[in-house]
Write a protein that holds these residues in place. Structure first.
Motif, PDB file in Angstrom:
ATOM      1  N   THR A 145     -65.687  10.832 -17.409  1.00  0.00           N
ATOM      2  CA  THR A 145     -64.578  11.218 -16.533  1.00  0.00           C
ATOM      3  C   THR A 145     -65.003  10.959 -15.087  1.00  0.00           C
ATOM      4  O   THR A 145     -66.179  10.671 -14.815  1.00  0.00           O
ATOM      5  CB  THR A 145     -64.243  12.709 -16.706  1.00  0.00           C
ATOM      6  OG1 THR A 145     -65.374  13.492 -16.271  1.00  0.00           O
ATOM      7  CG2 THR A 145     -63.942  13.040 -18.174  1.00  0.00           C
ATOM      8  N   PHE A 174     -51.934   7.087 -11.989  1.00  0.00           N
ATOM      9  CA  PHE A 174     -51.443   8.449 -11.788  1.00  0.00           C
ATOM     10  C   PHE A 174     -50.717   8.586 -10.448  1.00  0.00           C
ATOM     11  O   PHE A 174     -50.460   9.699  -9.977  1.00  0.00           O
ATOM     12  CB  PHE A 174     -52.611   9.441 -11.869  1.00  0.00           C
ATOM     13  CG  PHE A 174     -53.284   9.475 -13.211  1.00  0.00           C
ATOM     14  CD1 PHE A 174     -52.833  10.316 -14.221  1.00  0.00           C
ATOM     15  CD2 PHE A 174     -54.366   8.646 -13.484  1.00  0.00           C
ATOM     16  CE1 PHE A 174     -53.449  10.342 -15.466  1.00  0.00           C
ATOM     17  CE2 PHE A 174     -54.990   8.655 -14.718  1.00  0.00           C
ATOM     18  CZ  PHE A 174     -54.529   9.504 -15.712  1.00  0.00           C
ATOM     19  N   TYR A 187     -58.467  16.699  -8.998  1.00  0.00           N
ATOM     20  CA  TYR A 187     -57.123  16.857  -9.542  1.00  0.00           C
ATOM     21  C   TYR A 187     -57.228  17.369 -10.981  1.00  0.00           C
ATOM     22  O   TYR A 187     -57.905  16.774 -11.819  1.00  0.00           O
ATOM     23  CB  TYR A 187     -56.369  15.523  -9.534  1.00  0.00           C
ATOM     24  CG  TYR A 187     -55.879  15.084  -8.178  1.00  0.00           C
ATOM     25  CD1 TYR A 187     -54.560  15.308  -7.799  1.00  0.00           C
ATOM     26  CD2 TYR A 187     -56.728  14.423  -7.284  1.00  0.00           C
ATOM     27  CE1 TYR A 187     -54.098  14.889  -6.548  1.00  0.00           C
ATOM     28  CE2 TYR A 187     -56.276  14.008  -6.042  1.00  0.00           C
ATOM     29  CZ  TYR A 187     -54.970  14.247  -5.672  1.00  0.00           C
ATOM     30  OH  TYR A 187     -54.515  13.830  -4.440  1.00  0.00           O
ATOM     31  N   ASP A 188     -56.503  18.467 -11.246  1.00  0.00           N
ATOM     32  CA  ASP A 188     -56.594  19.062 -12.583  1.00  0.00           C
ATOM     33  C   ASP A 188     -56.183  18.095 -13.681  1.00  0.00           C
ATOM     34  O   ASP A 188     -56.756  18.101 -14.773  1.00  0.00           O
ATOM     35  CB  ASP A 188     -55.705  20.313 -12.663  1.00  0.00           C
ATOM     36  CG  ASP A 188     -56.277  21.463 -11.847  1.00  0.00           C
ATOM     37  OD1 ASP A 188     -57.500  21.430 -11.569  1.00  0.00           O
ATOM     38  OD2 ASP A 188     -55.524  22.372 -11.492  1.00  0.00           O
ATOM     39  N   ASN A 189     -55.182  17.256 -13.408  1.00  0.00           N
ATOM     40  CA  ASN A 189     -54.697  16.356 -14.449  1.00  0.00           C
ATOM     41  C   ASN A 189     -55.587  15.133 -14.648  1.00  0.00           C
ATOM     42  O   ASN A 189     -55.362  14.342 -15.563  1.00  0.00           O
ATOM     43  CB  ASN A 189     -53.268  15.892 -14.148  1.00  0.00           C
ATOM     44  CG  ASN A 189     -53.165  15.155 -12.840  1.00  0.00           C
ATOM     45  OD1 ASN A 189     -53.914  15.420 -11.898  1.00  0.00           O
ATOM     46  ND2 ASN A 189     -52.226  14.216 -12.751  1.00  0.00           N
ATOM     47  N   LEU A 190     -56.613  14.999 -13.800  1.00  0.00           N
ATOM     48  CA  LEU A 190     -57.514  13.854 -13.918  1.00  0.00           C
ATOM     49  C   LEU A 190     -58.941  14.237 -14.324  1.00  0.00           C
ATOM     50  O   LEU A 190     -59.679  13.398 -14.827  1.00  0.00           O
ATOM     51  CB  LEU A 190     -57.593  13.090 -12.591  1.00  0.00           C
ATOM     52  CG  LEU A 190     -56.316  12.453 -12.042  1.00  0.00           C
ATOM     53  CD1 LEU A 190     -56.652  11.651 -10.801  1.00  0.00           C
ATOM     54  CD2 LEU A 190     -55.672  11.569 -13.089  1.00  0.00           C
ATOM     55  N   SER A 191     -59.300  15.483 -14.125  1.00  0.00           N
ATOM     56  CA  SER A 191     -60.704  15.876 -14.240  1.00  0.00           C
ATOM     57  C   SER A 191     -61.278  15.685 -15.635  1.00  0.00           C
ATOM     58  O   SER A 191     -62.490  15.488 -15.790  1.00  0.00           O
ATOM     59  CB  SER A 191     -60.878  17.335 -13.802  1.00  0.00           C
ATOM     60  OG  SER A 191     -60.103  18.189 -14.627  1.00  0.00           O
ATOM     61  N   ASN A 192     -60.432  15.737 -16.656  1.00  0.00           N
ATOM     62  CA  ASN A 192     -60.933  15.611 -18.023  1.00  0.00           C
ATOM     63  C   ASN A 192     -60.505  14.312 -18.708  1.00  0.00           C
ATOM     64  O   ASN A 192     -60.663  14.170 -19.917  1.00  0.00           O
ATOM     65  CB  ASN A 192     -60.475  16.802 -18.872  1.00  0.00           C
ATOM     66  CG  ASN A 192     -61.108  18.103 -18.409  1.00  0.00           C
ATOM     67  OD1 ASN A 192     -62.304  18.160 -18.115  1.00  0.00           O
ATOM     68  ND2 ASN A 192     -60.300  19.148 -18.319  1.00  0.00           N
ATOM     69  N   VAL A 193     -59.974  13.382 -17.928  1.00  0.00           N
ATOM     70  CA  VAL A 193     -59.492  12.119 -18.504  1.00  0.00           C
ATOM     71  C   VAL A 193     -60.625  11.100 -18.514  1.00  0.00           C
ATOM     72  O   VAL A 193     -61.211  10.800 -17.471  1.00  0.00           O
ATOM     73  CB  VAL A 193     -58.289  11.569 -17.710  1.00  0.00           C
ATOM     74  CG1 VAL A 193     -57.815  10.255 -18.328  1.00  0.00           C
ATOM     75  CG2 VAL A 193     -57.159  12.589 -17.684  1.00  0.00           C
TER      76      VAL A 193
END
Length: 399
Positions: A145, A174, A187-193
């Motif tokens: 990630t 994104f 960014y919460d929506n990117l941190s685990n991608v």
């Protein structure tokens, strides 16, 4: 009627005669070692051996001529087990190099310290042009990630998103443009991608993430899950370049005194075993083929039992259950990365072929490190003859 009775009597005599002959054959089969020879015929032979150095400390592998790609397995196998990605399956085929199915975590040992290497070091030794490789060639980038990359690659977090093309393309998916890479990872929506789920890593040169080649392998998240051949150049990197081998203690040495391939029952002066059972496990069974040792003091007369015929307990943690918790008896004179096992014994020529056996190791969240028994093998190793020096390694306990 008399003719019929005579035929029945003859049949009975033949039955008794052949029964006695059969019993004698079976008895001889066991007593005089024919069973051992027969089982040895069925089990695979080690067809090649590793190059060695005959030093004062005994035969040691010539690490400068030995690499993962040289280690060829002799038997097919497959196993399913719990891992970091849920249930995982490992499959291998006879004739295959272990670099194609063994993972970095299987060799996470101080005797190799493989995780301390980086791509730059490997490339300089191997003469590899890293700019000609793709990001996808470095297998563990697939599941990194952005926060993982920032922690792994020196100074990456301070770079502008648009200055690192793969991360720029990742961010644009994104709807994000500009800012630092460290800020992007918050960014919460990117941190685990994972990077490899959003962009095609094959479209980017390996060096498009600057400085990635200088990050040691163990700085990357879940580096243990990469196959050996998933690290460019590692498969063919000779083991003399692995920093941990310099720490080996090779002071406990003996000589191969007498290879005994026939059936030898109930040998109690064993110098073989496992980490779990210790290395003086007696062989309390009928088939205890072994090679006797000679050396200083009580070393003489000790027995290294063949792993073809004796199994011992191995492994720890949840992966201990693999292979029913058993591994061939042997020793680990060259560290825990593999086990050396006496395999084929030929009394006529006075030779002993040994084999390497490997294990599966995983570091599982909330569980910790766990390893299977050493059951993946055989891979041909060192061949000895009578009076050859043999490294026994540690511990130096004697029965």
């Amino acid at each position: 009627m008399k003719s019929s009775l005579r035929l029945n009597d003859n049949a009975l005599r033949y039955f008794i005669f052949f029964g006695l002959v059969g019993s004698l054959l079976i008895h001889s089969f066991i007593k005089y070692g024919l069973l051992n020879s027969f089982v040895g015929f069925l089990l695979p032979k080690a067809s090649a051996q590793v190059p060695i150095v005959n030093s004062a400390n005994g035969f040691t592998p010539d690490w400068s001529r030995l690499s993962f790609s040289d280690m060829i397995i002799s038997l097919n196998g497959s196993v399913t087990y719990p891992g970091t990605r849920g249930t995982e399956t490992r499959t291998w085929t006879a004739g295959q190099s272990i670099s194609e199915f063994m993972e970095l975590g299987d060799f996470e040992t101080p005797q190799l310290a493989i995780e301390n290497l980086n791509l730059s070091t490997i490339a300089s030794v191997q003469g590899i042009n890293l700019s000609g490789l793709r990001l996808d060639d470095f297998q563990l980038t697939r599941w990194q990630t952005l926060p993982n990359l920032v922690r792994a690659v020196p100074n990456l977090g301070n770079r502008n998103v648009n200055s690192v093309i793969p991360i720029r393309d990742f961010a644009r998916r994104f709807g994000i443009n500009g800012g630092t890479i460290a800020d992007l990872g918050r960014y919460d929506n990117l941190s685990n991608v994972q990077l490899g789920r959003v962009i095609n890593l094959r479209n980017y040169p390996l060096t498009s993430i600057s400085n990635i080649q200088n990050a040691s392998i163990n700085r990357f998240a879940n580096w243990q899950d990469s196959r050996i051949d998933g690290i460019p150049g590692l498969s063919t990197l000779t083991w003399d370049n692995l920093p941990g081998l310099r720490t080996l203690d090779l002071s406990f040495v003996a000589k191969v005194d007498l290879p005994l391939g026939d059936i030898e029952a109930n040998r109690t002066r064993s110098i073989s075993g496992s980490y779990q059972d210790g290395f003086n496990v007696p062989c309390l069974q009928n088939n205890c083929a072994h090679t006797e040792m000679s050396g200083i003091g009580e070393t003489t007369g000790t027995q290294w039992i063949s792993g073809k015929f004796q199994k011992v307990n191995g492994g720890f943690g949840i992966l201990k259950a693999l292979n029913d918790g058993k591994e061939p008896t042997g020793r680990n004179p060259f560290g825990s990365s593999f086990k050396q096992v006496v395999w084929n014994i030929d009394e006529a020529s006075g030779s002993v072929e040994t084999a390497m056996f490997f294990r599966i190791c995983k570091t599982i969240p909330f569980i910790g490190r766990t390893c299977s028994p050493y059951f993946i093998g055989p891979v041909p190793f060192i061949e000895y003859r009578e009076k050859d020096p043999i490294v026994l390694g540690q511990p130096n306990s004697l029965p």
